[in-house]
Design an enzyme around this catalytic site. Structure first.
Site, PDB file in Angstrom:
ATOM      1  N   ILE A  37      33.076  42.012  39.351  1.00  0.00           N
ATOM      2  CA  ILE A  37      33.140  41.464  40.709  1.00  0.00           C
ATOM      3  C   ILE A  37      34.441  41.816  41.432  1.00  0.00           C
ATOM      4  CG2 ILE A  37      31.538  39.552  40.322  1.00  0.00           C
ATOM      5  CD1 ILE A  37      33.913  37.743  39.802  1.00  0.00           C
ATOM      6  N   GLY A  38      35.374  42.450  40.720  1.00  0.00           N
ATOM      7  CA  GLY A  38      36.614  42.847  41.371  1.00  0.00           C
ATOM      8  C   GLY A  38      37.442  43.739  40.473  1.00  0.00           C
ATOM      9  N   GLY A  43      43.803  45.064  37.163  1.00  0.00           N
ATOM     10  CA  GLY A  43      42.800  45.097  36.108  1.00  0.00           C
ATOM     11  C   GLY A  43      41.429  44.794  36.681  1.00  0.00           C
ATOM     12  N   ASP A 164      52.936  38.305  46.297  1.00  0.00           N
ATOM     13  CA  ASP A 164      51.847  39.220  46.659  1.00  0.00           C
ATOM     14  C   ASP A 164      50.803  38.510  47.524  1.00  0.00           C
ATOM     15  OD1 ASP A 164      50.709  41.721  46.740  1.00  0.00           O
ATOM     16  OD2 ASP A 164      49.589  41.492  44.872  1.00  0.00           O
TER      17      ASP A 164
END
Length: 350
Positions: A37-38, A43, A164
């Site tokens: 999903i990502g 990672g 971030d």
């Protein structure tokens, strides 16, 4: 609210545990591509289905470093860095009390896999720049800005710098409530050894040039960029436009009082003043004078006032209608009193 939050916190603390590695592999069907999903420099993230003791299933997100096998030294170094980020994220999230504005940490497996709550509605970046549906309403945009400001304020109160903050790291749960995620670069202000500057181009504070410059103001700059994104709908960096940087484009317009060019006219009249206040706040956040940037607490307080404004204005027509009715009733009573009263008499109209 206090009781609900307490129950939620208690539940989250109970779920912060160490999982069996093989069970998490099974939960993702062996890290099947269909469960992915990502992915990014951090990672991969997979959707996992955990089997609970009472025979129920729970959908979670499982984060892992890149699983691509490679013998090259550069790939091994990259994977090592991903492992460090994942371990750092586990350490940071496990040290935090629960917050409704931060992604819930559920546990880990040997610090090689991390389990967090599943966020089914994607990222703020997708909502603003990818989605083909109607853009979020102005009221929803303000609410998103407020929730993320509260997340940043919460982290800073805990002595954590996210480092971030960006629209890709703001996720939506099943109720479309935004939460701040991805703590791979997060740092503790109390640590004696400060990490080297890091972040994402377009969101990274230009004043953050050495480890000694790490402070809460680094996050405030990044938040300001996200706030500009939310109001304008423009990407932080868009190479098809000039200037490519949203900061370089928006700040001069804000200083010149041309907020309408940033937010496409500013929405309905109710939100014109609100958007101007948000843009001025964003300009303060991304100021080149880091010392003059507001704290996350100041930002939160200002957005609460911004949010109260439209809600008050939105309800004015109802109150105006009510008072108009009262005035009309008083006039009717007065006319009726004049009609029914003979000279020398007193008439009481209720």
């Amino acid at each position: 609210y206090t009781q609900t939050c307490f129950c939620f916190c208690f539940s989250s603390l109970q779920l912060m545990k160490e999982f069996d590695y093989e069970k998490l592999v099974t939960a993702t069907d062996g890290f099947s591509p269909s469960r992915l999903i990502g992915k990014g420099s951090h990672g991969f993230v997979y959707e996992g289905l955990l089997h609970e003791d009472d025979k129920r299933h729970r959908v979670v997100a499982i984060k892992t470093p890149s699983l691509s096998p490679s013998s090259s030294s550069s790939s091994l170094f990259e994977k090592s860095e991903q492992m460090k980020k994942l371990e750092n994220e586990i350490n940071v999230l496990s040290s935090l009390p629960c917050s409704p504005h931060v992604l819930s940490f559920l546990g880990h497996a040997e610090k090689r896999l991390m389990v967090v709550e599943f966020m089914p509605n994607g990222t703020l970046h997708q909502l603003l720049h990818v989605s083909t549906t109607s853009p979020p309403t102005w009221l929803k945009r303000i609410e998103i800005a407020l929730q993320i400001a509260r997340a940043v304020h919460f982290l800073h109160e805990q002595g954590i710098i996210h480092r971030d903050i960006k629209s890709d790291n703001i996720l939506f749960d099943s109720n479309w409530e935004p939460k701040l995620a991805d703590f791979g670069l997060a740092a503790h202000l109390a640590d004696e050894k400060r990490p080297a500057p890091a972040g994402t181009i377009g969101y990274l504070d230009p004043c953050y040039t050495c480890p000694e410059n790490l402070s809460t103001r680094v996050d405030i700059y990044s938040y300001g960029v996200v706030l500009l994104e939310i109001v304008s709908g423009r990407k932080a960096i868009d190479v098809t436009r000039s200037p490519a940087s949203i900061v370089d484009w928006a700040v001069p317009l804000i200083n010149e009082g041309k907020s309408g060019e940033i937010c496409g006219g500013g929405g309905s009249g109710v939100f014109l003043g609100t958007n101007l206040r948000l843009l001025r706040m964003a300009a303060r956040c991304v100021s080149s004078d880091a010392e003059s940037r507001p704290s996350a607490g100041e930002i939160t307080a200002e957005i609460v006032l911004c949010l109260a404004g439209p809600l008050t204005l939105k309800s004015l027509p109802l109150w105006m209608s009510f008072f108009r009715g009262v005035v009309k009733l008083k006039r009717r009573r007065k006319r009726l009193r004049e009609t029914l009263t003979w000279p020398g008499q007193t008439c009481h109209v209720r």
